[in-house]
Design a protein around this motif. Structure first.
Motif, short mmCIF file in Angstrom:
data_model
loop_
_atom_site.label_atom_id
_atom_site.label_comp_id
_atom_site.label_asym_id
_atom_site.label_seq_id
_atom_site.Cartn_x
_atom_site.Cartn_y
_atom_site.Cartn_z
N LEU A 57 3.41 74.23 6.29
CA LEU A 57 2.40 74.89 7.12
C LEU A 57 2.65 76.39 7.22
O LEU A 57 1.71 77.17 7.38
N GLY A 58 3.91 76.79 7.09
CA GLY A 58 4.23 78.21 7.15
C GLY A 58 3.45 79.03 6.13
O GLY A 58 3.07 80.18 6.40
N GLN A 59 3.17 78.43 4.97
CA GLN A 59 2.40 79.15 3.94
C GLN A 59 0.97 79.41 4.38
O GLN A 59 0.34 80.38 3.95
N GLY A 60 0.45 78.53 5.24
CA GLY A 60 -0.89 78.74 5.75
C GLY A 60 -0.92 79.69 6.93
O GLY A 60 -1.88 80.46 7.10
N LEU A 61 0.13 79.66 7.75
CA LEU A 61 0.16 80.50 8.95
C LEU A 61 0.48 81.95 8.62
O LEU A 61 -0.04 82.86 9.28
N ARG A 62 1.31 82.17 7.62
CA ARG A 62 1.76 83.54 7.33
C ARG A 62 0.59 84.50 7.07
O ARG A 62 0.48 85.53 7.73
N PRO A 63 -0.32 84.20 6.13
CA PRO A 63 -1.44 85.13 5.91
C PRO A 63 -2.46 85.10 7.04
O PRO A 63 -3.12 86.10 7.31
N LEU A 64 -2.57 83.96 7.72
CA LEU A 64 -3.56 83.83 8.78
C LEU A 64 -3.22 84.69 9.99
O LEU A 64 -4.11 85.20 10.68
N ASN B 139 -10.14 71.38 8.88
CA ASN B 139 -9.31 70.42 8.14
C ASN B 139 -8.70 71.03 6.88
O ASN B 139 -8.53 70.35 5.87
N ASP B 140 -8.35 72.31 6.93
CA ASP B 140 -7.81 73.01 5.76
C ASP B 140 -6.35 72.65 5.55
O ASP B 140 -5.50 72.87 6.42
N VAL B 141 -6.04 72.08 4.39
CA VAL B 141 -4.65 71.76 4.03
C VAL B 141 -4.27 72.41 2.70
O VAL B 141 -3.46 71.87 1.94
N THR B 142 -4.84 73.58 2.44
CA THR B 142 -4.52 74.30 1.21
C THR B 142 -3.02 74.54 1.09
O THR B 142 -2.45 74.47 -0.01
N LEU C 269 -0.63 72.62 2.01
CA LEU C 269 0.04 71.41 1.52
C LEU C 269 -0.16 71.28 0.01
O LEU C 269 0.78 70.93 -0.73
N GLU C 270 -1.35 71.55 -0.45
CA GLU C 270 -1.65 71.44 -1.88
C GLU C 270 -0.85 72.46 -2.67
O GLU C 270 -0.35 72.17 -3.76
N GLN C 271 -0.69 73.67 -2.13
CA GLN C 271 0.06 74.71 -2.82
C GLN C 271 1.55 74.38 -2.90
O GLN C 271 2.22 74.74 -3.86
N SER C 272 2.06 73.71 -1.88
CA SER C 272 3.49 73.39 -1.85
C SER C 272 3.78 72.01 -2.42
O SER C 272 4.94 71.60 -2.48
N GLU C 273 2.73 71.28 -2.80
CA GLU C 273 2.84 69.92 -3.34
C GLU C 273 3.43 68.94 -2.31
O GLU C 273 4.02 67.92 -2.68
N ALA C 274 3.25 69.25 -1.03
CA ALA C 274 3.62 68.30 0.02
C ALA C 274 2.53 67.26 0.15
O ALA C 274 1.37 67.48 -0.21
#
Length: 244
Positions: free
Chosen positions: A53-60, A221-224, A226-231
């Protein structure tokens, strides 16, 4: 227009989510968790998701907009906040608010729908008659009860400084009821959203203000991340007391 941007995040997969999936797969009546709902922790998959989730929060949250963070008092939401913010390199204090807790199922807690039908047949009939939104299990809450909590929380957000961003770590029923209140949805509309596009674990939902001060949906419902990190991407609808 105090809060200008509202970001609502569901917690990562919990041990309860995983136990529920196992119980339904085994056609069991009881979901074996071993802890009260408030103390259920993230599963290993949930820990991986919360870190991603950190990958989504950092730019946001990278801009200069003043940001306040709240979490449900339940452990799984607090863990998601800690891991997600930490992975993003963000040092933001997290305020706890019990109004953001998950919907309480009362006597139906830890039962699959088969368990409800077999152990509380009259309650199962009431659920089918009243519908998911208004049915209140004995000792528990209806979705309408959760809506009252959400309305109270939103009123309190009016006290923060104008232009503030609010980030909330909570549960799938809360994500949907925030949409219900902010967008002015109907019972049928919010239940259809939940049935057709269930809230994914660690998904990000964004609501922003329009020119008139009302709320508009910016993303759901954005989980980009997760997809980027392959989680793993998981859903686990939280209302296991009845079919969707």
């Amino acid at each position: 227009m105090a809060v200008s941007d509202l970001i609502v995040i569901r917690h990562g997969e919990s041990l309860g989510n995983a136990a529920g999936a196992e119980a339904y797969a085994a056609d069991a009546e009881v979901i074996e968790v071993g802890a009260r709902d408030a103390d259920v922790e993230l599963s290993p998959t949930g820990i991986e998701q919360a870190t991603a989730l950190g990958q989504g929060l950092r730019p946001l949250l990278a801009d200069d907009v003043p940001t306040l963070v709240w979490s449900s008092t339940y452990v799984r939401a607090q863990q998601t906040a800690e891991l997600g913010l930490g992975a993003a390199g963000l040092q933001l204090p997290v305020r706890l608010d019990e109004r953001l807790r998950d919907r309480e199922l009362g006597v139906l807690d830890l039962l699959t729908w088969k368990g409800v039908v077999n152990r509380f047949p009259l309650e199962a009939e009431r659920r089918e008659w009243l519908g998911k939104f208004y049915h209140r299990p004995p000792g528990g809450e209806s979705w309408a009860d959760v809506v009252l909590r959400v309305r109270s929380f939103l009123i309190d957000l009016n006290a923060v400084a104008d232009g503030t961003r609010a980030v909330l770590f909570c549960h799938d029923a809360l994500v949907l009821t925030f949409r219900y209140v902010c967008e002015g949805l109907t019972e049928a509309q919010v239940l259809d959203i939940g049935a057709t596009t269930p809230v994914k674990n660690v998904s990000i939902t964004r609501l922003g203000r329009d020119d008139d001060g009302g709320w508009v949906l910016r993303g759901y419902n954005d989980v980009t991340h997760l997809e980027q990190s392959e989680a793993a991407v998981t859903e686990h609808p939280g209302d296991a007391d009845a079919p969707a």
